[in-house]
Design a protein around this motif. Structure first.
Motif, PDB file in Angstrom:
ATOM      1  N   TYR A   1       0.842  -1.185   0.000  1.00 38.42           N
ATOM      2  CA  TYR A   1       0.000   0.000   0.000  1.00 38.42           C
ATOM      3  C   TYR A   1       0.882   1.242   0.000  1.00 38.42           C
ATOM      4  O   TYR A   1       1.981   1.241   0.550  1.00 38.42           O
TER       5      TYR A   1
ATOM      6  N   GLN B   1       0.760   5.223   1.251  1.00 39.72           N
ATOM      7  CA  GLN B   1       0.020   6.187   2.056  1.00 39.72           C
ATOM      8  C   GLN B   1       0.632   7.567   1.897  1.00 39.72           C
ATOM      9  O   GLN B   1       1.729   7.826   2.415  1.00 39.72           O
TER      10      GLN B   1
ATOM     11  N   GLY C   1      -1.742  12.625   5.006  1.00 39.57           N
ATOM     12  CA  GLY C   1      -3.122  13.031   5.238  1.00 39.57           C
ATOM     13  C   GLY C   1      -4.166  12.143   4.587  1.00 39.57           C
ATOM     14  O   GLY C   1      -5.359  12.468   4.614  1.00 39.57           O
ATOM     15  N   GLN C   2      -3.740  11.035   4.009  1.00 40.07           N
ATOM     16  CA  GLN C   2      -4.680  10.130   3.345  1.00 40.07           C
ATOM     17  C   GLN C   2      -4.583   8.734   3.938  1.00 40.07           C
ATOM     18  O   GLN C   2      -3.648   8.421   4.671  1.00 40.07           O
ATOM     19  N   GLY C   3      -5.560   7.911   3.598  1.00 38.88           N
ATOM     20  CA  GLY C   3      -5.499   6.515   3.993  1.00 38.88           C
ATOM     21  C   GLY C   3      -4.636   5.730   3.019  1.00 38.88           C
ATOM     22  O   GLY C   3      -4.347   6.193   1.910  1.00 38.88           O
ATOM     23  N   PRO C   4      -4.194   4.563   3.405  1.00 38.09           N
ATOM     24  CA  PRO C   4      -3.398   3.722   2.501  1.00 38.09           C
ATOM     25  C   PRO C   4      -4.164   3.375   1.231  1.00 38.09           C
ATOM     26  O   PRO C   4      -5.371   3.109   1.277  1.00 38.09           O
ATOM     27  N   GLN C   5      -3.442   3.385   0.093  1.00 34.95           N
ATOM     28  CA  GLN C   5      -4.018   3.018  -1.201  1.00 34.95           C
ATOM     29  C   GLN C   5      -3.363   1.711  -1.671  1.00 34.95           C
ATOM     30  O   GLN C   5      -2.129   1.597  -1.691  1.00 34.95           O
TER      31      GLN C   5
ATOM     32  N   LEU D   1       4.591   7.064   2.422  1.00 32.09           N
ATOM     33  CA  LEU D   1       4.900   5.927   3.287  1.00 32.09           C
ATOM     34  C   LEU D   1       4.429   4.669   2.555  1.00 32.09           C
ATOM     35  O   LEU D   1       3.271   4.582   2.149  1.00 32.09           O
TER      36      LEU D   1
ATOM     37  N   LEU E   1       3.624   0.801   2.786  1.00 33.32           N
ATOM     38  CA  LEU E   1       3.268  -0.187   3.793  1.00 33.32           C
ATOM     39  C   LEU E   1       3.132  -1.560   3.160  1.00 33.32           C
ATOM     40  O   LEU E   1       2.561  -1.716   2.083  1.00 33.32           O
TER      41      LEU E   1
ATOM     42  N   GLY F   1       3.271  -3.869   8.446  1.00 33.00           N
ATOM     43  CA  GLY F   1       4.594  -3.536   8.943  1.00 33.00           C
ATOM     44  C   GLY F   1       4.686  -2.058   9.271  1.00 33.00           C
ATOM     45  O   GLY F   1       3.723  -1.304   9.062  1.00 33.00           O
ATOM     46  N   PRO F   2       5.858  -1.601   9.736  1.00 31.51           N
ATOM     47  CA  PRO F   2       6.024  -0.205  10.136  1.00 31.51           C
ATOM     48  C   PRO F   2       6.135   0.761   8.965  1.00 31.51           C
ATOM     49  O   PRO F   2       5.992   1.971   9.140  1.00 31.51           O
TER      50      PRO F   2
ATOM     51  N   GLN G   1     -13.420   7.575  -3.945  1.00 32.16           N
ATOM     52  CA  GLN G   1     -13.279   7.230  -2.542  1.00 32.16           C
ATOM     53  C   GLN G   1     -14.501   6.410  -2.124  1.00 32.16           C
ATOM     54  O   GLN G   1     -15.597   6.947  -1.975  1.00 32.16           O
TER      55      GLN G   1
ATOM     56  N   ALA H   1       4.918   7.119  12.964  1.00 33.62           N
ATOM     57  CA  ALA H   1       6.131   6.330  12.703  1.00 33.62           C
ATOM     58  C   ALA H   1       5.905   4.817  12.890  1.00 33.62           C
ATOM     59  O   ALA H   1       6.881   4.064  13.017  1.00 33.62           O
ATOM     60  N   GLU H   2       4.653   4.399  12.931  1.00 39.15           N
ATOM     61  CA  GLU H   2       4.364   2.973  13.000  1.00 39.15           C
ATOM     62  C   GLU H   2       3.355   2.618  11.913  1.00 39.15           C
ATOM     63  O   GLU H   2       2.652   3.482  11.390  1.00 39.15           O
ATOM     64  N   GLY H   3       3.282   1.316  11.588  1.00 34.39           N
ATOM     65  CA  GLY H   3       2.251   0.876  10.660  1.00 34.39           C
ATOM     66  C   GLY H   3       0.906   0.738  11.352  1.00 34.39           C
ATOM     67  O   GLY H   3       0.834   0.713  12.589  1.00 34.39           O
TER      68      GLY H   3
ATOM     69  N   PHE I   1      -8.274   4.281  11.241  1.00 31.72           N
ATOM     70  CA  PHE I   1      -8.686   4.076   9.863  1.00 31.72           C
ATOM     71  C   PHE I   1      -9.766   3.013   9.796  1.00 31.72           C
ATOM     72  O   PHE I   1      -9.661   1.943  10.403  1.00 31.72           O
TER      73      PHE I   1
ATOM     74  N   LEU J   1      -7.848  -4.087   0.557  1.00 28.98           N
ATOM     75  CA  LEU J   1      -8.519  -3.231   1.527  1.00 28.98           C
ATOM     76  C   LEU J   1      -8.663  -1.830   0.948  1.00 28.98           C
ATOM     77  O   LEU J   1      -7.709  -1.284   0.390  1.00 28.98           O
TER      78      LEU J   1
ATOM     79  N   PHE K   1      -9.407   1.957   2.187  1.00 29.71           N
ATOM     80  CA  PHE K   1      -9.335   2.695   3.441  1.00 29.71           C
ATOM     81  C   PHE K   1      -9.995   4.061   3.341  1.00 29.71           C
ATOM     82  O   PHE K   1     -10.004   4.695   2.269  1.00 29.71           O
ATOM     83  N   GLY K   2     -10.493   4.525   4.491  1.00 28.92           N
ATOM     84  CA  GLY K   2     -10.879   5.914   4.624  1.00 28.92           C
ATOM     85  C   GLY K   2      -9.644   6.756   4.897  1.00 28.92           C
ATOM     86  O   GLY K   2      -8.534   6.229   5.046  1.00 28.92           O
ATOM     87  N   ALA K   3      -9.841   8.066   4.995  1.00 26.92           N
ATOM     88  CA  ALA K   3      -8.715   8.993   5.174  1.00 26.92           C
ATOM     89  C   ALA K   3      -8.250   9.086   6.621  1.00 26.92           C
ATOM     90  O   ALA K   3      -7.198   9.665   6.894  1.00 26.92           O
ATOM     91  N   GLY K   4      -9.021   8.508   7.533  1.00 29.45           N
ATOM     92  CA  GLY K   4      -8.597   8.483   8.922  1.00 29.45           C
ATOM     93  C   GLY K   4      -9.222   9.566   9.779  1.00 29.45           C
ATOM     94  O   GLY K   4      -9.609  10.633   9.292  1.00 29.45           O
TER      95      GLY K   4
END
Lengths: 113, 111
Positions: free
Chosen positions: A35, A37, A40-44, A88, A90, A105-106, B2, B41-43, B89, B99, B101-104
């Motif tokens: 994915y 990211q 400011g957005q969700g993962p794509q 980012l 993922l 993962g991170p 979206q 800084a984390e997934g 999310f 998956l 996802f929304g924007a959070g």
């Protein structure tokens, strides 16, 4: 029990270069998804690999390619980098089949200058 | 396009009170829904999921409600704790495994 690991954690590249990101899935998992990211957005969703083949692909250009190895680890390759590829990245792993939960993962933070 | 929307970018709640996060979707083929929590800084970390054959699923302080007719789901956190401050999310999937996802929603729990 090791979770999903990714390398490197951060990367800086310039436009036009190529980059390879790596992912090791959670123990026992055989499917890897990638994915992107943006801020400011969700993962794509980029694509998913199972049995060393790309099983499904999102709306990303052919500059994005991947590979899965016999040990289920995976690589994401991006060619001809653009500034807009800064994001980012993922990796998520899961078990094949059905409605399964993907574990992330991170991430690798890529900056393209 | 979206297909999953989280219309509230942020939520502030006092410690001990309930946090309610909302999510709407447009694709009627979605049949499995998940919530993830993400610290900087984390997934994303998996929190809770629900299948479309159910309308509620609970796990400790977290409860997810699904209203299929309204194409709406919500996550309730009771009671809210300082460690719950994170980005949440909403995600959905159908037969195609990916998956969406929304924007959070950024949750801040105030002491």
């Amino acid at each position: 029990d090791a979770g999903v690991t990714q390398s490197p954690t951060h990367l800086i590249k310039t436009r036009g270069q190529q980059v390879t990101l790596r992912c090791s899935p959670k123990s026992g998992h055989d499917t890897v998804s990638w994915y992107q990211q943006a801020l400011g957005q969700g993962p794509q969703f980029i694509f998913q690999y199972y049995e060393e083949e790309e099983r499904q692909r999102g709306n990303f250009p052919d500059r994005f390619s991947g590979h899965q190895f016999p040990n289920y680890s995976s690589e994401l390759n991006v060619n001809a980098l653009l500034l807009g590829d800064s994001a980012l990245y993922l990796c998520a792993s899961s078990l094949a089949g059905g409605r399964v939960t993907q574990y992330f993962g991170p991430g690798t933070r890529l900056l393209v200058l | 396009d979206q297909q999953v929307k989280q219309n509230s970018p942020s939520l502030s709640v006092q410690e001990g009170r309930i946090s309610i996060l909302n999510c709407d979707y447009t694709n009627s083929m979605f049949d499995y829904f998940l919530w993830y929590k993400k610290y900087p800084a984390e997934g994303p970390t998996f929190l809770i999921s629900i299948s479309s054959i159910k309308d509620k699923n609970e796990d400790g302080r977290f409860t997810v409600f699904l209203n299929k007719s309204a194409k709406h789901l919500s996550l309730h956190i009771v009671p809210s704790q300082p460690g719950d401050s994170a980005v949440y999310f909403c995600a959905a999937t159908s037969n195609d495994y990916k998956l969406s996802f929304g924007a959070g929603t950024t949750v801040t729990v105030r002491a």
